[in-house]
Design a protein around this motif. Sequence first.
Motif, PDB file in Angstrom:
ATOM      1  N   GLY A  21      10.075  -3.054  10.491  1.00  0.00           N
ATOM      2  CA  GLY A  21       9.730  -4.352   9.622  1.00  0.00           C
ATOM      3  C   GLY A  21      10.265  -4.368   8.353  1.00  0.00           C
ATOM      4  N   SER A  22      10.670  -5.569   7.885  1.00  0.00           N
ATOM      5  CA  SER A  22      11.270  -5.709   6.546  1.00  0.00           C
ATOM      6  C   SER A  22      10.353  -6.884   6.058  1.00  0.00           C
ATOM      7  CB  SER A  22      12.714  -6.297   6.632  1.00  0.00           C
ATOM      8  OG  SER A  22      13.135  -6.115   5.217  1.00  0.00           O
ATOM      9  N   TYR A  23       9.995  -6.821   4.807  1.00  0.00           N
ATOM     10  CA  TYR A  23       8.991  -7.918   4.078  1.00  0.00           C
ATOM     11  C   TYR A  23       9.331  -8.148   2.767  1.00  0.00           C
ATOM     12  CZ  TYR A  23       6.373  -6.286   8.112  1.00  0.00           C
ATOM     13  OH  TYR A  23       6.064  -5.668   9.451  1.00  0.00           O
ATOM     14  N   GLU A  24       9.106  -9.422   2.208  1.00  0.00           N
ATOM     15  CA  GLU A  24       9.395  -9.862   1.150  1.00  0.00           C
ATOM     16  C   GLU A  24       8.485  -9.174  -0.181  1.00  0.00           C
ATOM     17  OE1 GLU A  24       9.872 -14.024   0.369  1.00  0.00           O
ATOM     18  OE2 GLU A  24      11.088 -14.235   2.253  1.00  0.00           O
ATOM     19  N   THR A  25       7.299  -8.902   0.206  1.00  0.00           N
ATOM     20  CA  THR A  25       6.505  -8.304  -0.661  1.00  0.00           C
ATOM     21  C   THR A  25       5.732  -7.019  -0.180  1.00  0.00           C
ATOM     22  OG1 THR A  25       4.321  -9.324   0.395  1.00  0.00           O
ATOM     23  CG2 THR A  25       5.826 -10.658  -1.489  1.00  0.00           C
ATOM     24  N   TYR A  26       5.237  -6.069  -1.201  1.00  0.00           N
ATOM     25  CA  TYR A  26       4.689  -5.058  -0.655  1.00  0.00           C
ATOM     26  C   TYR A  26       3.558  -5.236  -0.182  1.00  0.00           C
ATOM     27  CZ  TYR A  26       2.691  -0.671  -1.354  1.00  0.00           C
ATOM     28  OH  TYR A  26       1.874   0.539  -0.962  1.00  0.00           O
ATOM     29  N   GLU A  27       2.623  -6.207  -0.651  1.00  0.00           N
ATOM     30  CA  GLU A  27       1.380  -6.772   0.048  1.00  0.00           C
ATOM     31  C   GLU A  27       1.508  -7.009   1.546  1.00  0.00           C
ATOM     32  OE1 GLU A  27      -2.136  -9.983  -0.542  1.00  0.00           O
ATOM     33  OE2 GLU A  27      -0.163 -10.472  -0.955  1.00  0.00           O
ATOM     34  N   ASN A  28       2.702  -7.483   1.908  1.00  0.00           N
ATOM     35  CA  ASN A  28       2.952  -7.740   3.380  1.00  0.00           C
ATOM     36  C   ASN A  28       2.996  -6.528   4.027  1.00  0.00           C
ATOM     37  OD1 ASN A  28       2.454 -10.255   3.148  1.00  0.00           O
ATOM     38  ND2 ASN A  28       4.550 -11.133   2.962  1.00  0.00           N
ATOM     39  N   TYR A 139      10.733  -4.837   1.123  1.00  0.00           N
ATOM     40  CA  TYR A 139      10.223  -3.402   1.513  1.00  0.00           C
ATOM     41  C   TYR A 139      10.296  -3.473   2.770  1.00  0.00           C
ATOM     42  CZ  TYR A 139       8.167  -3.957  -3.171  1.00  0.00           C
ATOM     43  OH  TYR A 139       8.227  -4.300  -4.492  1.00  0.00           O
ATOM     44  N   ASP A 140      10.822  -2.264   3.146  1.00  0.00           N
ATOM     45  CA  ASP A 140      11.123  -1.922   4.537  1.00  0.00           C
ATOM     46  C   ASP A 140      10.027  -0.940   5.082  1.00  0.00           C
ATOM     47  OD1 ASP A 140      13.288  -3.728   4.733  1.00  0.00           O
ATOM     48  OD2 ASP A 140      14.873  -1.706   4.694  1.00  0.00           O
ATOM     49  N   VAL A 141       9.648  -1.083   6.370  1.00  0.00           N
ATOM     50  CA  VAL A 141       8.793  -0.043   6.816  1.00  0.00           C
ATOM     51  C   VAL A 141       9.397   0.873   7.849  1.00  0.00           C
ATOM     52  CG1 VAL A 141       6.772   0.315   8.284  1.00  0.00           C
ATOM     53  CG2 VAL A 141       6.619  -1.326   6.688  1.00  0.00           C
ATOM     54  N   LEU A 142       9.753   1.928   7.695  1.00  0.00           N
ATOM     55  CA  LEU A 142      10.542   3.001   8.401  1.00  0.00           C
ATOM     56  C   LEU A 142       9.355   3.766   9.339  1.00  0.00           C
ATOM     57  CD1 LEU A 142      13.036   4.327   5.903  1.00  0.00           C
ATOM     58  CD2 LEU A 142      13.042   2.214   7.411  1.00  0.00           C
ATOM     59  N   CYS A 143       9.948   4.086  10.347  1.00  0.00           N
ATOM     60  CA  CYS A 143       9.284   5.076  11.496  1.00  0.00           C
ATOM     61  C   CYS A 143      10.014   5.988  12.121  1.00  0.00           C
ATOM     62  CB  CYS A 143       8.645   4.057  12.696  1.00  0.00           C
ATOM     63  SG  CYS A 143       7.534   4.727  13.667  1.00  0.00           S
ATOM     64  N   ASP A 144       9.382   6.944  12.410  1.00  0.00           N
ATOM     65  CA  ASP A 144       9.632   8.209  13.117  1.00  0.00           C
ATOM     66  C   ASP A 144      10.420   7.743  14.201  1.00  0.00           C
ATOM     67  OD1 ASP A 144      10.021  11.105  13.671  1.00  0.00           O
ATOM     68  OD2 ASP A 144       8.627  10.579  15.523  1.00  0.00           O
ATOM     69  N   PRO A 145      11.483   8.147  14.651  1.00  0.00           N
ATOM     70  CA  PRO A 145      12.400   7.374  15.918  1.00  0.00           C
ATOM     71  C   PRO A 145      11.831   7.599  17.115  1.00  0.00           C
ATOM     72  CG  PRO A 145      13.928   8.706  14.683  1.00  0.00           C
ATOM     73  CD  PRO A 145      12.542   9.016  13.829  1.00  0.00           C
ATOM     74  N   GLY A 146      10.821   8.316  17.293  1.00  0.00           N
ATOM     75  CA  GLY A 146      10.238   8.661  18.657  1.00  0.00           C
ATOM     76  C   GLY A 146       9.216   7.506  18.778  1.00  0.00           C
ATOM     77  N   SER A 147       8.516   6.855  17.624  1.00  0.00           N
ATOM     78  CA  SER A 147       7.483   6.048  17.837  1.00  0.00           C
ATOM     79  C   SER A 147       8.002   4.494  17.366  1.00  0.00           C
ATOM     80  CB  SER A 147       6.303   6.424  16.909  1.00  0.00           C
ATOM     81  OG  SER A 147       5.947   7.757  17.127  1.00  0.00           O
ATOM     82  N   ALA A 148       9.386   4.448  17.171  1.00  0.00           N
ATOM     83  CA  ALA A 148       9.627   3.211  16.347  1.00  0.00           C
ATOM     84  C   ALA A 148       9.684   2.084  17.174  1.00  0.00           C
ATOM     85  CB  ALA A 148      11.164   3.490  15.836  1.00  0.00           C
ATOM     86  N   GLU A 149       9.876   2.058  18.528  1.00  0.00           N
ATOM     87  CA  GLU A 149       9.833   1.043  19.597  1.00  0.00           C
ATOM     88  C   GLU A 149       8.297   0.682  19.491  1.00  0.00           C
ATOM     89  OE1 GLU A 149      10.923  -0.141  24.180  1.00  0.00           O
ATOM     90  OE2 GLU A 149      11.830   1.902  23.075  1.00  0.00           O
ATOM     91  N   GLN A 150       7.456   1.403  19.792  1.00  0.00           N
ATOM     92  CA  GLN A 150       5.941   1.201  19.906  1.00  0.00           C
ATOM     93  C   GLN A 150       5.727   0.310  18.643  1.00  0.00           C
ATOM     94  OE1 GLN A 150       3.425   4.424  19.853  1.00  0.00           O
ATOM     95  NE2 GLN A 150       1.456   3.332  20.395  1.00  0.00           N
ATOM     96  N   ALA A 151       5.934   0.962  17.490  1.00  0.00           N
ATOM     97  CA  ALA A 151       5.662   0.090  16.098  1.00  0.00           C
ATOM     98  C   ALA A 151       6.163  -1.131  15.958  1.00  0.00           C
ATOM     99  CB  ALA A 151       5.904   1.178  15.008  1.00  0.00           C
ATOM    100  N   ARG A 152       7.508  -1.252  16.501  1.00  0.00           N
ATOM    101  CA  ARG A 152       7.978  -2.731  16.347  1.00  0.00           C
ATOM    102  C   ARG A 152       7.533  -3.622  17.488  1.00  0.00           C
ATOM    103  NH1 ARG A 152      13.174  -0.964  17.536  1.00  0.00           N
ATOM    104  NH2 ARG A 152      13.399  -0.024  15.551  1.00  0.00           N
ATOM    105  N   ASP A 153       7.042  -3.232  18.640  1.00  0.00           N
ATOM    106  CA  ASP A 153       6.330  -4.047  19.608  1.00  0.00           C
ATOM    107  C   ASP A 153       5.138  -4.340  19.109  1.00  0.00           C
ATOM    108  OD1 ASP A 153       8.418  -3.884  21.239  1.00  0.00           O
ATOM    109  OD2 ASP A 153       7.593  -2.325  22.381  1.00  0.00           O
ATOM    110  N   MET A 154       4.339  -3.392  18.412  1.00  0.00           N
ATOM    111  CA  MET A 154       3.006  -3.840  17.919  1.00  0.00           C
ATOM    112  C   MET A 154       2.945  -4.871  16.653  1.00  0.00           C
ATOM    113  SD  MET A 154       1.056   0.083  18.078  1.00  0.00           S
ATOM    114  CE  MET A 154      -0.292  -0.424  17.331  1.00  0.00           C
TER     115      MET A 154
END
Length: 160
Positions: A21-28, A139-154
């Motif tokens: 995910g990529s967001y314009e604000t830290y709050e998001n 602000y980008d949210v990065l995830c461990d590659p093994g769980s990234a697809e699940q996080a992106r779907d959520m």
Amino acid sequence: MTQPMRQAPGLPTKPTGWPVGSYETYENAQRAVDYLSDNHFHVEKLTIVGVDLMQVERVLGRLTWGKVLGGGLVSGAWFGLFVGLIISIFVTGSDFWVPIVFCVVAGMVFGLISAAIPYAATRGQRDFASTMQLVAGRYDVLCDPGSAEQARDMLAKLAI
């Protein structure tokens, strides 16, 4: 046999992971991570990364000798009151107020001096008060590659 190189504790390390995910604000970005946490995602696999960092100085107002000396008096008086109250705990009898009054007056003098000297040293080159912030363009949210697809779907279900 060679030992793997270890990272010294506390040293900066480049973030790793896949963007989810990529967001314009830290709050998001924070809201996105909170959403994943509320939905039982293992948030220890996430990192929030500020990209395109900027140092922002927000000007609060003009400084004058009156404001500088007044601020020094007030902060010195508060510090003197604090010290005086601590010392007065150990004083017995009717002399309870003596250390308080002495410390408040001494604090005011010290506050005046400690505010006036740095202000005078600027010689009018910085007659304003400001605060500094470090902010990011996104602000980008990065995830461990093994769980990234699940996080992106959520996160696709979250409307930010």
